[in-house]
Enzyme design. Structure first.
Site, PDB file in Angstrom:
ATOM      1  CE1 TYR A 164      -4.711   5.132   0.030  1.00  0.00           C
ATOM      2  CE2 TYR A 164      -2.654   4.793   0.823  1.00  0.00           C
ATOM      3  CZ  TYR A 164      -3.964   5.029   1.226  1.00  0.00           C
ATOM      4  OH  TYR A 164      -4.243   5.023   2.400  1.00  0.00           O
ATOM      5  CE1 TYR A 195      -1.624   7.397   7.320  1.00  0.00           C
ATOM      6  CE2 TYR A 195      -0.252   9.074   6.069  1.00  0.00           C
ATOM      7  CZ  TYR A 195      -1.218   8.793   6.972  1.00  0.00           C
ATOM      8  OH  TYR A 195      -1.863   9.840   7.690  1.00  0.00           O
ATOM      9  NE  ARG A 222       1.457   5.936   0.841  1.00  0.00           N
ATOM     10  CZ  ARG A 222       1.881   6.751   0.021  1.00  0.00           C
ATOM     11  NH1 ARG A 222       2.587   6.589  -0.820  1.00  0.00           N
ATOM     12  NH2 ARG A 222       0.962   7.916  -0.619  1.00  0.00           N
ATOM     13  CB  CYS A 228       0.914 -15.804  -3.955  1.00  0.00           C
ATOM     14  SG  CYS A 228      -0.396 -15.425  -2.957  1.00  0.00           S
ATOM     15  CD  GLU A 275      -6.367  16.225  12.302  1.00  0.00           C
ATOM     16  OE1 GLU A 275      -7.073  15.629  11.491  1.00  0.00           O
ATOM     17  OE2 GLU A 275      -6.459  16.365  13.255  1.00  0.00           O
ATOM     18  N   PRO A 276      -0.383  17.064  11.125  1.00  0.00           N
ATOM     19  CG  PRO A 276       1.495  18.198  11.107  1.00  0.00           C
ATOM     20  CD  PRO A 276       0.245  18.188  11.735  1.00  0.00           C
ATOM     21  N   GLY A 277       0.768  14.122   9.417  1.00  0.00           N
ATOM     22  CA  GLY A 277       1.203  13.014   9.517  1.00  0.00           C
ATOM     23  C   GLY A 277       2.288  12.871   8.321  1.00  0.00           C
TER      24      GLY A 277
END
Length: 405
Positions: A302, A356, A298, A328, A259-261
């Site tokens: 992350y 993402y 990201r 802000c 199930e690669p994204g």
């Protein structure tokens, strides 16, 4: 796409702007299927949470991909994009029994990841084909937020709870057709996959009528020059051999599912933003752009690094810039990064912006979300328009008129 193409797209559609290369998505899909060509039954389910635009779903559906979904809304989007229900896999976490039953009524494959819902669903729907998500207790992933197979993870049923799981299945006489796991994302070492695969095989031995094993995904893609990535070809060679051996032992040719994204869409995407202002302080040169973590979170969430290119001046002399947004709060995309000399009005391209990125965008600070364009056949096709003020107000209602006292 060349810098001149990206510059032309920013002029045509405005900035900020997400651009996706259809050819790159196709080549990644073909690379994965080729790596596992020795497996008789292979199925790729695109993890649509990475990038859920309907046009991208339709592109992958045309290549034969299935879908990995995590919400009833994603299921509905998949059906809207033309996927047959049997090609949609539903793997929720922490949702209600009612949502699972709603999705089941749509005819898609259900994947359950906790004992409580498993027992309730099995008691009410013993004949429905169900997959079980296990937690292999393998720590893997490039960041704590994307490591989901460790002992403290909220995802999956612990492998140590297998005896309890088996009792529930025996008592409800439910129909278990698959076993699933997902250890995390951005995994470098293919030995992690091979180690976790053995845990999946051990779990599978408890069930005699399986149709498939789902190995999740988590393949790492390169984010910068000479960056390490998952060796898909080596993994394909080693895991295919071991999977085929297990099928022989099990007595049936099971389907191997991934199930690669990120692997399919990350490198296909670029995010274009305009330099609003160059701000020199005593120690730093800031390049302030017409975006922020409302569009690309990201790097802040992350700690991910996206290569940044000045497509307005790709061959200019490099200087050091800290690229920041207009939110802000502190929304720094890069600190003291070497970029071709910038001036106000230049267009920057953030690489690896396919996964993402837009899917995690928001309206924070009441900013509009950007447009999306699919680059296909040497041309940009608008697949989502820029938001407008009307979009912000669409689901809001004014304060009710108060009666005078």
């Amino acid at each position: 796409m060349q810098p001149k193409d990206l510059l032309q797209l920013s002029e045509q559609f405005g900035s900020p702007l997400y651009v996706y290369d259809a050819d790159k998505i196709k080549s990644q899909y073909n690379r994965l299927t080729k790596a596992f060509s020795k497996v008789e039954k292979l199925r790729i389910n695109y993890a649509m949470k990475a990038l859920s635009n309907v046009a991208i779903l339709q592109l992958l559906e045309g290549m034969g991909s299935g879908l990995d979904t995590v919400s009833i809304q994603e299921v509905q989007l998949g059906l809207h994009a033309g996927y047959a229900p049997e090609r949609i896999f539903y793997t929720p976490n922490g949702v209600s029994l009612e949502e699972i039953e709603e999705v089941n009524a749509l005819g898609v494959q259900i994947n359950i990841d906790n004992l409580s819902i498993l027992e309730q669903f099995g008691a009410k729907h013993p004949n429905v084909p169900v997959c079980i998500r296990i937690n292999p207790h393998v720590m893997a992933g490039g960041n704590a937020n994307i490591s989901v197979g460790h002992i403290d993870s909220k995802f999956g049923i612990s492998v140590h709870q297998l005896p309890h799981l088996v009792r529930i299945v025996e008592n409800t006489k439910m129909n278990i057709v698959g076993i699933h796991m997902h250890t995390g994302s951005d995994i470098l070492d293919i030995e992690v996959f091979l180690y976790a695969a053995e845990i999946l095989f051990d779990a599978a031995r408890h069930f005699k009528d399986l149709e498939f094993l789902d190995f999740g995904s988590g393949f790492k893609v390169p984010y910068k020059k000479d960056d390490i990535e998952t060796d898909i070809e080596e993994l394909g060679k080693k895991l295919s051999k071991r999977f085929n051996e297990f099928c022989t032992e099990y007595g049936r040719n099971l389907t191997l599912i991934f199930e690669p994204g990120k692997f399919l869409v990350s490198e296909a995407g670029q995010f274009l933003a305009k330099v609003n202002v160059i701000k020199q302080t005593t120690s730093t040169v800031f390049a302030g752009i017409d975006s922020g973590f409302n569009h690309l979170i990201r790097p802040m969430f992350y700690g991910s690094q996206h290569h940044i290119e000045n497509v307005s001046n790709p061959k200019g002399k490099e200087r050091f810039y800290s690229v920041v947004g207009y939110i802000c709060e502190t929304d720094t995309f890069a600190n003291n990064r070497r970029i071709s000399e910038l001036k106000e009005g230049d267009i920057l391209s953030f690489k690896n912006a396919g996964a993402y990125c837009y899917s995690m965008a928001s309206n924070y600070n009441s900013r509009y979300r950007p447009a999306e364009v699919l680059w296909m056949g040497g041309k940009g096709h608008l697949i989502r328009a820029h938001e407008t003020f009307e979009d912000l107000l669409k689901n809001q209602f004014p304060l009710p008129v108060q009666e005078k006292v």
